[in-house]
Design a protein around this motif. Structure first.
Motif, PDB file in Angstrom:
ATOM      1  N   PHE A  76       0.842  -1.199   0.000  1.00  0.00           N
ATOM      2  CA  PHE A  76       0.000   0.000   0.000  1.00  0.00           C
ATOM      3  C   PHE A  76       0.873   1.243   0.000  1.00  0.00           C
ATOM      4  CE2 PHE A  76       0.643  -1.849   4.141  1.00  0.00           C
ATOM      5  CZ  PHE A  76       1.124  -0.787   4.902  1.00  0.00           C
ATOM      6  N   PRO A  77       0.314   2.386  -0.437  1.00  0.00           N
ATOM      7  CA  PRO A  77       1.086   3.627  -0.377  1.00  0.00           C
ATOM      8  C   PRO A  77       1.222   4.086   1.067  1.00  0.00           C
ATOM      9  CG  PRO A  77      -0.978   3.913  -1.609  1.00  0.00           C
ATOM     10  CD  PRO A  77      -0.985   2.541  -1.021  1.00  0.00           C
ATOM     11  N   PRO A  78       2.184   4.965   1.349  1.00  0.00           N
ATOM     12  CA  PRO A  78       2.315   5.504   2.706  1.00  0.00           C
ATOM     13  C   PRO A  78       1.002   6.189   3.125  1.00  0.00           C
ATOM     14  CG  PRO A  78       4.181   6.143   1.368  1.00  0.00           C
ATOM     15  CD  PRO A  78       3.189   5.503   0.447  1.00  0.00           C
ATOM     16  N   MET A  79       0.656   6.031   4.371  1.00  0.00           N
ATOM     17  CA  MET A  79      -0.551   6.666   4.871  1.00  0.00           C
ATOM     18  C   MET A  79      -0.275   8.155   5.099  1.00  0.00           C
ATOM     19  SD  MET A  79      -2.627   4.264   4.974  1.00  0.00           S
ATOM     20  CE  MET A  79      -2.374   2.554   4.609  1.00  0.00           C
ATOM     21  N   THR A  80      -1.273   8.963   4.782  1.00  0.00           N
ATOM     22  CA  THR A  80      -1.125  10.400   5.031  1.00  0.00           C
ATOM     23  C   THR A  80      -1.932  10.756   6.274  1.00  0.00           C
ATOM     24  OG1 THR A  80      -2.979  10.813   3.542  1.00  0.00           O
ATOM     25  CG2 THR A  80      -0.762  10.971   2.603  1.00  0.00           C
ATOM     26  N   GLY A  81      -1.459  11.752   6.975  1.00  0.00           N
ATOM     27  CA  GLY A  81      -2.158  12.192   8.195  1.00  0.00           C
ATOM     28  C   GLY A  81      -3.472  12.851   7.847  1.00  0.00           C
TER      29      GLY A  81
END
Length: 82
Positions: A76-81
């Motif tokens: 998965f892509p990095p999670m964003t805040g």
């Protein structure tokens, strides 16, 4: 056999949310190499590993993580805040 899960744009590029695969890979990086060799859509999805995160059996992990006994790998892509 192991389940490989794809999320967000990774899933869009590959065209599948998950698949069950048989692999001889011993690390996540080797699994990625096997997948990239399959078809251009996998090559596109895994072209920039710095844009990807991986979880092994639902634990955030590294690409050098061993796969011995692993049942599930998720990309998965990095999670964003938010």
């Amino acid at each position: 056999m192991m389940d490989v899960l794809y999320f967000a744009w990774v899933r869009e590029r590959i065209g599948l949310p998950r698949e069950r695969i048989e692999t001889s890979a011993t690390t996540v990086a080797e699994l990625v190499a096997e997948l990239r060799d399959r078809e251009p859509r996998y090559e596109a999805a895994f072209s920039d590993l710095s844009a990807l995160r991986v979880a092994v059996d639902q634990e955030l992990s590294d690409f050098d993580a061993p796969l011995d006994g692993v049942r599930e790998v998720a990309f998965f892509p990095p999670m964003t805040g938010g």
